[in-house]
Design an enzyme around this catalytic site. Structure first.
Site, PDB file in Angstrom:
ATOM      1  N   CYS A   1       0.798  -1.277   0.091  1.00 29.23           N
ATOM      2  CA  CYS A   1      -0.154  -0.184  -0.186  1.00 29.23           C
ATOM      3  C   CYS A   1       0.844   1.123   0.046  1.00 29.23           C
ATOM      4  CB  CYS A   1      -1.140  -0.080   1.085  1.00 29.23           C
ATOM      5  SG  CYS A   1      -2.363   0.839   0.790  1.00 29.23           S
TER       6      CYS A   1
ATOM      7  N   ARG B   1      -2.154   7.314  -6.263  1.00 26.16           N
ATOM      8  CA  ARG B   1      -2.513   7.234  -4.633  1.00 26.16           C
ATOM      9  C   ARG B   1      -3.986   7.307  -4.746  1.00 26.16           C
ATOM     10  NH1 ARG B   1       0.465  11.653  -1.204  1.00 26.16           N
ATOM     11  NH2 ARG B   1      -0.784  10.455   0.438  1.00 26.16           N
TER      12      ARG B   1
ATOM     13  N   ILE C   1      -7.137  -0.570   1.576  1.00 25.54           N
ATOM     14  CA  ILE C   1      -7.673   0.433   2.392  1.00 25.54           C
ATOM     15  C   ILE C   1      -6.966   1.705   1.907  1.00 25.54           C
ATOM     16  CG2 ILE C   1      -7.205   1.714   4.798  1.00 25.54           C
ATOM     17  CD1 ILE C   1      -6.966  -1.398   5.602  1.00 25.54           C
ATOM     18  N   ARG C   2      -7.874   2.666   1.362  1.00 25.40           N
ATOM     19  CA  ARG C   2      -7.245   4.051   0.744  1.00 25.40           C
ATOM     20  C   ARG C   2      -6.189   3.683  -0.299  1.00 25.40           C
ATOM     21  NH1 ARG C   2      -5.178   7.689   3.541  1.00 25.40           N
ATOM     22  NH2 ARG C   2      -4.554   6.347   5.319  1.00 25.40           N
TER      23      ARG C   2
ATOM     24  N   HIS D   1      -3.288  -5.439   1.537  1.00 27.88           N
ATOM     25  CA  HIS D   1      -2.629  -5.622   3.043  1.00 27.88           C
ATOM     26  C   HIS D   1      -2.697  -7.180   3.413  1.00 27.88           C
ATOM     27  CE1 HIS D   1      -2.448  -1.316   4.305  1.00 27.88           C
ATOM     28  NE2 HIS D   1      -3.187  -1.092   3.455  1.00 27.88           N
TER      29      HIS D   1
ATOM     30  N   GLU E   1      -0.914  -8.408   5.387  1.00 23.95           N
ATOM     31  CA  GLU E   1      -0.795  -8.656   7.045  1.00 23.95           C
ATOM     32  C   GLU E   1      -2.227  -8.377   7.780  1.00 23.95           C
ATOM     33  OE1 GLU E   1      -0.518  -6.145   5.155  1.00 23.95           O
ATOM     34  OE2 GLU E   1      -0.690  -4.356   6.301  1.00 23.95           O
TER      35      GLU E   1
HETATM   36  N1  GLN Z   1      -3.572   6.367   0.862  1.00 21.87           N
HETATM   37  C1  GLN Z   1      -2.279   6.029   1.753  1.00 21.87           C
HETATM   38  C2  GLN Z   1      -1.179   6.999   1.040  1.00 21.87           C
HETATM   39  O1  GLN Z   1      -1.270   7.653   0.240  1.00 21.87           O
HETATM   40  C3  GLN Z   1      -1.988   4.665   1.693  1.00 21.87           C
HETATM   41  C4  GLN Z   1      -3.183   3.892   2.378  1.00 21.87           C
HETATM   42  C5  GLN Z   1      -2.610   2.639   3.158  1.00 21.87           C
HETATM   43  O2  GLN Z   1      -1.376   2.459   3.053  1.00 21.87           O
HETATM   44  N2  GLN Z   1      -3.264   2.048   3.539  1.00 21.87           N
HETATM   45  O3  GLN Z   1      -0.190   6.831   1.608  1.00 21.87           O
END
Ligand code: GLN
Length: 187
Positions: free
Chosen positions: A81, A107, A134-135, A170, A172
Protein backbone atom coordinates in the site's frame (compact mmCIF):
# COMPACT_ATOMS: atom_id res chain seq x y z
CA UNK A 1 12.55 -20.13 5.99
CA UNK A 2 13.58 -20.09 9.64
CA UNK A 3 16.86 -18.27 10.22
CA UNK A 4 15.98 -15.38 7.96
CA UNK A 5 15.88 -11.97 9.55
CA UNK A 6 13.22 -9.69 8.14
CA UNK A 7 13.08 -5.98 8.89
CA UNK A 8 9.87 -4.00 8.94
CA UNK A 9 10.23 -0.25 8.47
CA UNK A 10 8.75 1.11 11.70
CA UNK A 11 8.54 4.87 11.16
CA UNK A 12 4.72 4.96 10.89
CA UNK A 13 1.88 2.68 9.82
CA UNK A 14 1.00 -1.01 10.10
CA UNK A 15 4.39 -2.50 11.00
CA UNK A 16 3.20 -4.51 14.04
CA UNK A 17 0.71 -6.41 11.85
CA UNK A 18 3.51 -7.48 9.48
CA UNK A 19 5.57 -8.63 12.45
CA UNK A 20 2.60 -10.70 13.68
CA UNK A 21 2.27 -12.41 10.27
CA UNK A 22 6.01 -13.11 10.16
CA UNK A 23 5.88 -14.57 13.66
CA UNK A 24 3.10 -16.93 12.53
CA UNK A 25 5.45 -18.04 9.72
CA UNK A 26 8.11 -18.75 12.37
CA UNK A 27 10.29 -15.91 11.09
CA UNK A 28 12.19 -13.44 13.24
CA UNK A 29 11.53 -9.78 12.50
CA UNK A 30 13.01 -6.45 13.52
CA UNK A 31 11.68 -2.90 13.62
CA UNK A 32 13.80 -0.71 11.39
CA UNK A 33 14.19 2.91 12.49
CA UNK A 34 17.75 3.89 11.57
CA UNK A 35 19.93 3.31 8.54
CA UNK A 36 22.29 1.09 10.56
CA UNK A 37 19.34 -1.21 11.37
CA UNK A 38 19.30 -2.10 7.65
CA UNK A 39 22.65 -3.89 8.01
CA UNK A 40 21.25 -6.66 10.20
CA UNK A 41 18.47 -7.96 7.95
CA UNK A 42 17.99 -10.20 4.89
CA UNK A 43 14.88 -8.43 3.59
CA UNK A 44 12.75 -5.35 4.26
CA UNK A 45 9.00 -4.76 4.37
CA UNK A 46 7.73 -1.21 3.91
CA UNK A 47 4.25 -1.23 5.49
CA UNK A 48 1.04 0.58 4.73
CA UNK A 49 0.35 3.88 6.43
CA UNK A 50 0.70 7.39 5.10
CA UNK A 51 3.26 7.46 2.32
CA UNK A 52 4.01 11.18 2.74
CA UNK A 53 4.75 10.74 6.45
CA UNK A 54 6.85 7.61 5.99
CA UNK A 55 8.65 9.24 3.02
CA UNK A 56 9.52 12.41 4.91
CA UNK A 57 10.79 10.49 7.94
CA UNK A 58 12.86 8.21 5.69
CA UNK A 59 14.52 11.24 4.11
CA UNK A 60 15.01 13.00 7.47
CA UNK A 61 16.88 10.02 8.91
CA UNK A 62 18.80 9.23 5.71
CA UNK A 63 17.18 5.79 5.54
CA UNK A 64 16.01 6.37 1.96
CA UNK A 65 19.53 6.39 0.50
CA UNK A 66 20.51 3.27 2.42
CA UNK A 67 17.36 1.42 1.26
CA UNK A 68 18.24 2.30 -2.35
CA UNK A 69 21.81 1.03 -1.83
CA UNK A 70 20.57 -2.24 -0.28
CA UNK A 71 18.02 -2.74 -3.05
CA UNK A 72 20.73 -2.27 -5.67
CA UNK A 73 22.86 -4.88 -3.87
CA UNK A 74 19.90 -7.27 -4.28
CA UNK A 75 18.21 -7.19 -0.88
CA UNK A 76 14.54 -8.16 -1.27
CA UNK A 77 12.06 -5.39 -0.46
CA UNK A 78 8.27 -5.63 -0.27
CA UNK A 79 6.05 -2.55 -0.12
CA UNK A 80 2.38 -2.84 0.85
CA UNK A 81 0.00 0.00 0.00
CA UNK A 82 1.87 3.16 1.12
CA UNK A 83 4.99 1.02 0.65
CA UNK A 84 4.06 0.50 -3.01
CA UNK A 85 3.73 4.28 -3.42
CA UNK A 86 7.20 4.78 -1.90
CA UNK A 87 8.81 2.26 -4.31
CA UNK A 88 7.42 3.72 -7.56
CA UNK A 89 9.49 5.59 -10.14
CA UNK A 90 6.43 7.64 -11.08
CA UNK A 91 3.39 8.89 -9.15
CA UNK A 92 0.32 10.47 -10.67
CA UNK A 93 0.61 13.76 -8.76
CA UNK A 94 3.48 13.80 -6.25
CA UNK A 95 7.25 13.59 -6.60
CA UNK A 96 8.37 9.95 -6.32
CA UNK A 97 10.41 8.77 -3.32
CA UNK A 98 12.71 5.73 -3.65
CA UNK A 99 12.30 5.31 -7.43
CA UNK A 100 13.11 1.60 -7.29
CA UNK A 101 10.37 0.09 -9.48
CA UNK A 102 9.41 0.65 -13.10
CA UNK A 103 5.81 1.42 -12.20
CA UNK A 104 3.54 4.45 -12.23
CA UNK A 105 1.27 4.48 -9.17
CA UNK A 106 -1.94 6.36 -8.53
CA UNK A 107 -2.52 7.22 -4.84
CA UNK A 108 -5.95 6.87 -3.23
CA UNK A 109 -6.94 5.44 -6.57
CA UNK A 110 -10.25 3.90 -5.56
CA UNK A 111 -11.83 7.23 -4.64
CA UNK A 112 -13.53 8.39 -1.49
CA UNK A 113 -16.77 6.42 -1.32
CA UNK A 114 -15.02 3.13 -1.73
CA UNK A 115 -11.99 4.03 0.35
CA UNK A 116 -11.79 0.50 1.71
CA UNK A 117 -13.01 -2.92 0.58
CA UNK A 118 -12.23 -6.63 0.68
CA UNK A 119 -12.23 -8.96 -2.29
CA UNK A 120 -10.89 -12.27 -3.57
CA UNK A 121 -7.72 -12.04 -5.63
CA UNK A 122 -5.96 -14.53 -7.87
CA UNK A 123 -2.19 -14.15 -7.79
CA UNK A 124 0.01 -15.55 -10.55
CA UNK A 125 1.89 -18.56 -9.18
CA UNK A 126 0.28 -18.32 -5.74
CA UNK A 127 -3.44 -18.71 -6.35
CA UNK A 128 -6.38 -17.26 -4.49
CA UNK A 129 -6.07 -14.93 -1.52
CA UNK A 130 -8.14 -12.31 0.27
CA UNK A 131 -7.27 -8.74 -0.63
CA UNK A 132 -7.88 -5.96 1.88
CA UNK A 133 -7.70 -2.51 0.25
CA UNK A 134 -7.54 0.59 2.47
CA UNK A 135 -7.37 3.93 0.66
CA UNK A 136 -5.33 1.87 -1.72
CA UNK A 137 -3.22 2.83 -4.71
CA UNK A 138 -3.10 0.87 -7.95
CA UNK A 139 -0.49 0.67 -10.68
CA UNK A 140 -1.38 2.62 -13.82
CA UNK A 141 1.57 1.54 -15.92
CA UNK A 142 4.51 -0.87 -15.80
CA UNK A 143 7.58 -0.99 -17.99
CA UNK A 144 11.12 -2.44 -18.04
CA UNK A 145 11.43 -5.59 -15.93
CA UNK A 146 8.32 -5.02 -13.81
CA UNK A 147 6.08 -8.11 -13.97
CA UNK A 148 2.37 -7.95 -13.17
CA UNK A 149 1.39 -10.70 -10.69
CA UNK A 150 -2.20 -9.70 -9.98
CA UNK A 151 -4.97 -7.58 -11.41
CA UNK A 152 -8.34 -6.76 -9.93
CA UNK A 153 -11.08 -5.25 -12.11
CA UNK A 154 -8.51 -4.54 -14.84
CA UNK A 155 -6.32 -2.62 -12.41
CA UNK A 156 -2.81 -3.80 -11.53
CA UNK A 157 -2.52 -4.47 -7.79
CA UNK A 158 0.67 -6.55 -7.49
CA UNK A 159 4.01 -6.24 -9.27
CA UNK A 160 7.41 -7.89 -8.94
CA UNK A 161 10.63 -6.51 -10.35
CA UNK A 162 13.63 -8.73 -9.66
CA UNK A 163 14.13 -8.52 -5.85
CA UNK A 164 11.32 -6.02 -5.28
CA UNK A 165 7.65 -6.69 -4.68
CA UNK A 166 4.71 -4.30 -4.33
CA UNK A 167 1.08 -4.92 -3.40
CA UNK A 168 -1.82 -2.42 -3.27
CA UNK A 169 -3.47 -4.54 -0.60
CA UNK A 170 -2.70 -5.66 2.96
CA UNK A 171 -2.00 -9.41 3.43
CA UNK A 172 -0.89 -8.62 7.01
CA UNK A 173 -4.53 -7.86 7.87
CA UNK A 174 -5.71 -11.36 6.88
CA UNK A 175 -4.97 -14.87 8.18
CA UNK A 176 -3.45 -15.88 4.86
CA UNK A 177 0.33 -16.16 5.22
CA UNK A 178 1.02 -17.06 1.56
CA UNK A 179 2.46 -13.69 0.61
CA UNK A 180 4.65 -13.42 3.68
CA UNK A 181 5.99 -16.92 2.96
CA UNK A 182 6.57 -15.98 -0.68
CA UNK A 183 8.54 -12.90 0.39
CA UNK A 184 10.62 -14.74 3.00
CA UNK A 185 11.52 -17.32 0.34
CA UNK A 186 12.77 -14.47 -1.87
CA UNK A 187 15.10 -13.47 0.97
N1 GLN B 1 -3.57 6.38 0.99
C1 GLN B 1 -2.33 6.14 1.67
C2 GLN B 1 -1.21 6.98 1.07
O1 GLN B 1 -1.40 7.63 0.12
C3 GLN B 1 -1.96 4.67 1.64
C4 GLN B 1 -2.99 3.88 2.42
C5 GLN B 1 -2.46 2.65 3.08
O2 GLN B 1 -1.25 2.42 3.15
N2 GLN B 1 -3.34 1.86 3.62
O3 GLN B 1 -0.14 6.99 1.56
Amino acid sequence: MAGKKIGVLALQGAFIEHQDSLKKCGVESFQIRTKDDLDKIDGLIIPGGESTTIGRLMVKYGIDRKIIEKAEEGMPIWGTCAGMILLAKELDKDEPWLRLMDIKVKRNAYGRQVDSFETELDIKGLGKTRGVFIRAPYVEKVWGEAEVLCEHDDKIVMVKERNILATSFHPELTDDLALHKFFVELC
